[in-house]
Scaffold this active site. Sequence first.
Site, PDB file in Angstrom:
ATOM      1  N   LYS A  57       0.868  -1.255   0.080  1.00 33.37           N
ATOM      2  CA  LYS A  57      -0.134   0.221   0.046  1.00 33.37           C
ATOM      3  C   LYS A  57       0.674   1.088  -0.043  1.00 33.37           C
ATOM      4  CE  LYS A  57      -4.286   1.249   0.315  1.00 33.37           C
ATOM      5  NZ  LYS A  57      -5.295   0.574  -0.631  1.00 33.37           N
ATOM      6  N   GLY A 116     -24.025   4.164   1.716  1.00 32.56           N
ATOM      7  CA  GLY A 116     -22.983   4.786   1.074  1.00 32.56           C
ATOM      8  C   GLY A 116     -23.334   4.516  -0.445  1.00 32.56           C
TER       9      GLY A 116
HETATM   10  P1  NAD Z   1     -17.287   6.844  -3.215  1.00 29.64           P
HETATM   11  O1  NAD Z   1     -16.530   7.809  -2.809  1.00 29.64           O
HETATM   12  O2  NAD Z   1     -17.554   6.671  -4.769  1.00 29.64           O
HETATM   13  O3  NAD Z   1     -18.538   6.401  -2.333  1.00 29.64           O
HETATM   14  C1  NAD Z   1     -18.610   6.773  -1.027  1.00 29.64           C
HETATM   15  C2  NAD Z   1     -19.856   7.154  -0.555  1.00 29.64           C
HETATM   16  O4  NAD Z   1     -20.219   7.021   0.850  1.00 29.64           O
HETATM   17  C3  NAD Z   1     -19.972   8.677  -0.851  1.00 29.64           C
HETATM   18  O5  NAD Z   1     -21.344   8.917  -1.772  1.00 29.64           O
HETATM   19  C4  NAD Z   1     -20.054   9.447   0.267  1.00 29.64           C
HETATM   20  O6  NAD Z   1     -20.897  10.431   0.519  1.00 29.64           O
HETATM   21  C5  NAD Z   1     -20.818   8.209   1.397  1.00 29.64           C
HETATM   22  N1  NAD Z   1     -20.371   8.266   2.611  1.00 29.64           N
HETATM   23  C6  NAD Z   1     -19.366   8.875   3.236  1.00 29.64           C
HETATM   24  N2  NAD Z   1     -19.602   8.672   4.774  1.00 29.64           N
HETATM   25  C7  NAD Z   1     -20.595   8.073   4.943  1.00 29.64           C
HETATM   26  C8  NAD Z   1     -21.532   7.812   5.946  1.00 29.64           C
HETATM   27  N3  NAD Z   1     -21.106   7.931   7.055  1.00 29.64           N
HETATM   28  N4  NAD Z   1     -22.767   7.158   5.886  1.00 29.64           N
HETATM   29  C9  NAD Z   1     -23.240   7.144   4.538  1.00 29.64           C
HETATM   30  N5  NAD Z   1     -22.655   7.397   3.424  1.00 29.64           N
HETATM   31  C10 NAD Z   1     -21.433   7.863   3.731  1.00 29.64           C
HETATM   32  O7  NAD Z   1     -16.393   5.426  -2.844  1.00 29.64           O
HETATM   33  P2  NAD Z   1     -16.460   4.039  -3.354  1.00 29.64           P
HETATM   34  O8  NAD Z   1     -15.361   3.920  -4.461  1.00 29.64           O
HETATM   35  O9  NAD Z   1     -17.931   3.672  -3.898  1.00 29.64           O
HETATM   36  O10 NAD Z   1     -15.788   2.821  -1.951  1.00 29.64           O
HETATM   37  C11 NAD Z   1     -16.886   2.868  -1.275  1.00 29.64           C
HETATM   38  C12 NAD Z   1     -16.042   1.743   0.027  1.00 29.64           C
HETATM   39  O11 NAD Z   1     -15.801   0.594  -0.892  1.00 29.64           O
HETATM   40  C13 NAD Z   1     -14.800   2.248   0.589  1.00 29.64           C
HETATM   41  O12 NAD Z   1     -14.836   1.711   1.766  1.00 29.64           O
HETATM   42  C14 NAD Z   1     -13.708   1.695  -0.355  1.00 29.64           C
HETATM   43  O13 NAD Z   1     -12.570   1.475   0.243  1.00 29.64           O
HETATM   44  C15 NAD Z   1     -14.334   0.255  -0.688  1.00 29.64           C
HETATM   45  N6  NAD Z   1     -13.946  -0.122  -1.929  1.00 29.64           N
HETATM   46  C16 NAD Z   1     -13.927   0.611  -3.170  1.00 29.64           C
HETATM   47  C17 NAD Z   1     -13.483  -0.022  -4.205  1.00 29.64           C
HETATM   48  C18 NAD Z   1     -13.419   0.524  -5.611  1.00 29.64           C
HETATM   49  O14 NAD Z   1     -13.199  -0.280  -6.520  1.00 29.64           O
HETATM   50  N7  NAD Z   1     -13.792   1.537  -5.618  1.00 29.64           N
HETATM   51  C19 NAD Z   1     -12.943  -1.466  -4.200  1.00 29.64           C
HETATM   52  C20 NAD Z   1     -12.850  -2.034  -2.896  1.00 29.64           C
HETATM   53  C21 NAD Z   1     -13.286  -1.454  -1.691  1.00 29.64           C
END
Ligand code: NAD
Length: 349
Positions: free
Chosen positions: A81, A182
């Site tokens: 990382k 989210g």
């Molecule tokens: P993103 O930023 O597109 O979406 C996250 C959403 O969560 C946003 O709309 C934000 O407003 C909302 N949010 C933040 N705090 C919140 C809360 N307390 N309550 C409700 N909503 C809240 O991010 P993403 O890419 O969709 O990732 C989401 C999660 O999945 C993260 O934990 C990320 O680490 C994990 N993840 C993402 C990927 C990927 O490919 N994008 C891969 C593995 C894991």
Amino acid sequence: MTALWDYPDFDEHEGVHVFRDPAAGLTAIIAIHSTALGPAAGGTRFWHYADGDQAVTDALRLSRGMSFKNAMAGLPMGGGKGVVLADAARTKTPELLAAFGRAIESLGGRYVTAEDVGMSDADMVAIRGETRHVAGLPVGQGAAGGDPGPLTAIGVYLGVAAAVRRGLKRESVAGVHVAIQGVGSVGGGLARRLAAEGARLTLADADRPRAEALAAELGATVVDKDEILRVEADVVSPCALGAILDADAIAALAAPIVAGGANNQLATPADGARLHARGILYAPDYVINAGGIINVGLEYLGHGDRAEVLDRIGQIPGRLDQIWDESAATGDSAALVADRIAMRLIGRG
Ligand code: NAD
């Protein structure tokens, strides 16, 4: 002052590298947890930390998580990382990205980066100017790679469906009530797939208008972000922040299944046992959310196309079933079983 190896999250990491380039404004850490299965792959987080200890802790914890995630995804890649310490204004310049690219290059391919929080595909293109050990670059249609979010959402959808089969004995998600925390890249993609299959959705987002717009499109209900984990649903799907499942949150859960895409959902290892003790079926986060790393992993390795990415993502339900079977047979939590299998795969079992 704490020695690196005395940090609680230090787990015999193979290497923890610090890079400073004052002229470029760069302070970065690259933690390599394991290269037992191949080059250590994991995205780079660009974040303003309150202090250096928090940045080190994040790099240690997240790189170990990537070892487990990549091993469980069946990728020939280890876990690493990158953490770039942003200033309070989160200033990101071409010079800083180039300096970080040179830092990656200096590791000679032992670490491969991609996007994480605070990093975009445009940033990966900038880093690519200095090193080829980077994935998550824009790609053509049909190729492996590019934005991992939609692929993560596909895997999470398949994992939710597997949990519904297992926990509710239902062959389809039609009529199943899923509460999604989210609705960004992952949660939004998941919501669309579930809605297309006839699931009933309750949504929440810190950005409430975002949840409301999606709910209007999909005919879903919106609740406040502080209520979503307590909704009386069939499935709660955390797709926002990490560390949301602590003792209080688990005690208040009203759904029999937790299956979502957020990284590091358990606040502490004990929370996996808490879920198990309450009889809640839990899909270990790094198993169900591996679609994105499968996508960028194959992009970096240069073999496979979108069809192979989808084929490998299709193996996520089988891995979850293996974990749930072993959990049922041993009485250990799904979280513990997943960690044990992953440790074995990287030769540390
Ligand atoms: P993103 O930023 O597109 O979406 C996250 C959403 O969560 C946003 O709309 C934000 O407003 C909302 N949010 C933040 N705090 C919140 C809360 N307390 N309550 C409700 N909503 C809240 O991010 P993403 O890419 O969709 O990732 C989401 C999660 O999945 C993260 O934990 C990320 O680490 C994990 N993840 C993402 C990927 C990927 O490919 N994008 C891969 C593995 C894991």
